[in-house]
Design an enzyme around this catalytic site. Structure first.
Site, PDB file in Angstrom:
ATOM      1  N   GLY A   1      43.755  55.564  12.177  1.00 17.85           N
ATOM      2  CA  GLY A   1      44.916  55.853  13.015  1.00 17.85           C
ATOM      3  C   GLY A   1      44.992  57.278  13.526  1.00 17.85           C
ATOM      4  CE  LYS A   2      39.901  60.353  12.024  1.00 14.91           C
ATOM      5  NZ  LYS A   2      39.566  58.989  11.570  1.00 14.91           N
TER       6      LYS A   2
ATOM      7  CD  GLU B   1      35.740  62.204  15.472  1.00 14.46           C
ATOM      8  OE1 GLU B   1      34.508  62.155  15.357  1.00 14.46           O
ATOM      9  OE2 GLU B   1      36.473  61.232  15.297  1.00 14.46           O
TER      10      GLU B   1
END
Length: 576
Positions: free
Chosen positions: A375-376, A501
Site C-alpha cells: 500500500g505504499k 523509488e
C-alpha cells in the site's frame, strides 16, 4: 444492445456546440432552392420537346434550361460549403468538449478504460456525427423536397401514370425497415469493436520494445488478427445487407420504370399523352428514385450517429474530479500532513489500506518500507487525490484535502517516480511542463538544470534544451529521464516532495548523480520516500513499515531494528 439515445438527446448534444442556426438555415435554404431549380428543369424540357411555344424556343429556351441547371448546381455547391463548415465547427467543438472532459476525469476512469477506446470516441464518434450533419441530413432534406415536389408535379401532369409509382411504396417499406434496423445494430457493434481494436493496437505499438524483447510478435499477431477478423466480420455483415438492399430496390424501381414506359408508350401512341410529358415524367421519376435509395442509407447513418451520441454523452456525463474553486487560498504551507484512520480500496469489497494514521511535518524526511503490494504507492496516490478515501481523513495543516482545490493542492506537491514520465517534445518542454510562461524565467530553468545535474548531459547535445526527446523520452537514457524529472520538480519548487523509488532502476553512475540531486531537492521541504533500498532511507526522521495495508511499525532506523522483526529481516537481507 439497442441504443437508448433518442433524437432529443442528439439535438441536445448539438446545442452544446453552439450551432450557428442562421448559417445552418441558410445552407438548408440554398439546398432547397437548388432542389426547386432541379424540379423546374424537366418542365422546361417538356416545353422544349413539345414545342408549345416556338417563339420562346427560338429566343433561348435551351439557354434558359442551361442557366437554371447551372444556377441550381452552383447553389448546391455553396450550400455544401456552408454545411461542411458547420459540420467542421460542430466536430471541432465536440472534440474540444470531449478532450476537456477527459482532462477533468478522475484517474479511476483511466484505470478502467483503454486509451485507444478514448481516442476512438474523440476521433471516430465525432466524425460520424459530423458526417450526418454535413452530408446525410442535407441530402435527406433535399431528397424529401425533391420527392414531394416531383410527386405533386407528376400528379398535375398525369394522375393515372402517377398511381403506378405507388406500387413501389409498400414494397420499399417492407424491405427497408427490417434491414435498416438490423443494419443499425450491426453498425453500433462495429463502432464498439473499432474502439476496442484501436485500444489494442495503441497499447501494442506503445510497448513495441516489450514485444520485441520477449518475442511477443506471434502473440500480438494472433491478438491483432482476432480484432481485424472481427472488424472484417461486421464489415461483411454490413456488405451483405447492402448487397440485398441495393439490388432489390433497384429491381423494384426498374420494374416501376418499365411499367411507366410501357403504359406511357401506349398513351403516346393513342395521342392522350405528349412525348414531352412522357420525357418529363421519366425525369421526375429519377428524381424520386435517387432519394428513395438514399433514405435507406440515411436511416443507417442516423442510427450510427445515435450510437456515437450515446457514447459521447456517456463520457460528458461522467463525474469529474471535485475541483471546488470556491474555497479560498491559493497557497498552502504543508507544515503538517496528517493521516487519521484512513481506509481505502480500489474496489468497494477489497480494502487496500486499513485505518492508517501518520504525521509528517515540515522539514522531515518520512519513509515508507514494506513488501510489494503493501500500500505504499497507494498512500502517495491518495495524497495527490487521484482517488478519494473511503473513511478517515487526510489533512494539510488541519484542513481536509477534500476542502482544498485540486489545482492548489497539486501545485504544492512534487512527485518523482521510479521512471519519470516524459512527453514527446523538447527537454525544455518537459522541464517546464504544467507551468505557465509567467511562472518561470530562463534563469530558473538553467538553475533547475544545474541543481538536478542535468547539465552534465544536456550541454553535450547539439540542440541543448531544445533537443527532441522522442515519444515517452525514448531518445534518453533512464538516468537522463530521471534527472529531467528532478529538474521539473526543482522548477516547480513544491512544499511537499514525494519520491517513489526514484533511484531503484538506475545504474551506479546515474544513481550517484540522481541521489545527489535528490539530496539537494529535499532541503527545506516535507519529504515522503518509498524505497526498497534501505540505504537511501536509513537517515530518515521517521520510517513506517507497511504490511498488507497495515502500519505494523514506526520509528527511526535504530528503533525499528530493535523493535520490529520484519524490518530487521529486510535490513539483514540487504546488508548481511
Amino acid at each position: 444492445m439497442d441504443t437508448k439515445t433518442s433524437l432529443k438527446d442528439f439535438v441536445a448534444l448539438l446545442r452544446q456546440t453552439r450551432l450557428n442556426k442562421g448559417l445552418f438555415a441558410t445552407g438548408i435554404f440554398l439546398t432547397l432552392i437548388g432542389t426547386i431549380g432541379s424540379l423546374i428543369v424537366p418542365l422546361l424540357t417538356q416545353s422544349f420537346i413539345d414545342g408549345y411555344d416556338s417563339e420562346l424556343f427560338s429566343n433561348g429556351l435551351i439557354a434558359l434550361i442551361i442557366v437554371v441547371f447551372v444556377l441550381s448546381a452552383a447553389l448546391d455547391g455553396v450550400a455544401y460549403y456552408i454545411l461542411a463548415r458547420i459540420g467542421q465547427t460542430i466536430i471541432l467543438r465536440l472534440r474540444e468538449r470531449v478532450w476537456e472532459k477527459f482532462l477533468k476525469l478522475p484517474i479511476r476512469y483511466f484505470d478502467q478504460t483503454k486509451s485507444g477506446e478514448s481516442v476512438s470516441r474523440v476521433v471516430n464518434d465525432t466524425a460520424i456525427i459530423k458526417d450526418l450533419i454535413t452530408s446525410h441530413f442535407p441530402q435527406l432534406i433535399s431528397g424529401i423536397i425533391s420527392v414531394i415536389g416531383a410527386v405533386v408535379i407528376l400528379f398535375v401532369l398525369d394522375w393515372r401514370m402517377s398511381m403506378i409509382m405507388f406500387i413501389a411504396v409498400p414494397v420499399s417499406i417492407v424491405i427497408i425497415l427490417p434491414l435498416g434496423r438490423k443494419m443499425s445494430r450491426i453498425s453500433r457493434a462495429l463502432q464498439d469493436e473499432t474502439a476496442a481494436f484501436t485500444g489494442v493496437i495503441q497499447e501494442t505499438l506503445s510497448e513495441m520494445r516489450l514485444v520485441k524483447s520477449f518475442n511477443g510478435e506471434a502473440f500480438e499477431r494472433n491478438k491483432g488478427q482476432r480484432g481485424i477478423r472481427s472488424l472484417y466480420g461486421y464489415g461483411m455483415k454490413e456488405a451483405t445487407i447492402n448487397a440485398f438492399l441495393s439490388p432489390i430496390m433497384s429491381t423494384v424501381m426498374m420494374f416501376v420504370i418499365i411499367l411507366i414506359i410501357a403504359y406511357g408508350g401506349v398513351r403516346v401512341a393513342e395521342g392522350t399523352l405528349s412525348m414531352g410529358t412522357m420525357v418529363a415524367f421519366l425525369l421526375y421519376l429519377f428524381q424520386i428514385i435517387m432519394p428513395m435509395t438514399m433514405f435507406a442509407m440515411f436511416f443507417t447513418e442516423y442510427n450510427k450517429a445515435l450510437g456515437a451520441t450515446e457514447r459521447i454523452i456517456g463520457i460528458l456525463d461522467k463525474e469529474e474530479e471535485d475541483e471546488d474553486e470556491s474555497v479560498s487560498g491559493e497557497v498552502i504551507d504543508f507544515n503538517t500532513l496528517t493521516f487519521e484512520d484512513v481506509a481505502f480500496g480500489y474496489e468497494p469489497s477489497k480494502e487496500i489500506l486499513h485505518r492508517i494514521s501518520l504525521t509528517a511535518s515540515n522539514g522531515q524526511k518520512v519513509a515508507f518500507v514494506g513488501p510489494s503490494g503493501s500500500g505504499k504507492s497507494t498512500i502517495f496516490a491518495l495524497i495527490e487525490r487521484y482517488y478519494d478515501i473511503d473513511a478517515g481523513s487526510i489533512a494539510v495543516d488541519g484542513t481536509d484535502i477534500r476542502n482544498i482545490p485540486l489545482s492548489t493542492l497539486r501545485r504544492q506537491i512534487g512527485y518523482v517516480a521510479q521512471e519519470s514520465a516524459i512527453i514527446s517534445g523538447t527537454i525544455r518542454d518537459n522541464i517546464t511542463y504544467g507551468l505557465g510562461e509567467d511562472e518561470y524565467t530562463d534563469a530558473d530553468v538553467d538553475l533547475a538544470v544545474r541543481r538536478s545535474y542535468s547539465h552534465e548531459f544536456i550541454e553535450m547535445l547539439d540542440q541543448g534544451l531544445d533537443t527532441e526527446v522522442g515519444e515517452r523520452g525514448i531518445k534518453l537514457s533512464g538516468g537522463q529521464r530521471q534527472r529531467i524529472g528532478i529538474a521539473r520538480a526543482f522548477l516547480k519548487d513544491p512544499k511537499l516532495l514525494m519520491l517513489d523509488e526514484a533511484t531503484a532502476s538506475l545504474d551506479s553512475r546515474s544513481e550517484k548523480f540522481v541521489q545527489e540531486a535528490l539530496d539537494d531537492l529535499m532541503q527545506g521541504r516535507t519529504v515522503l520516500v518509498i524505497a526498497h533500498r534501505l540505504s537511501t532511507i536509513i537517515n530518515s526522521d521517521r520510517i513506517f513499515f507497511l504490511d498488507n495495508g497495515h502500519i505494523t511499525g514506526e520509528g527511526t532506523h535504530h528503533e525499528l531494528m530493535e523493535n520490529h522483526a520484519m524490518y530487521r529481516i529486510f535490513t539483514e537481507q540487504q546488508f548481511g
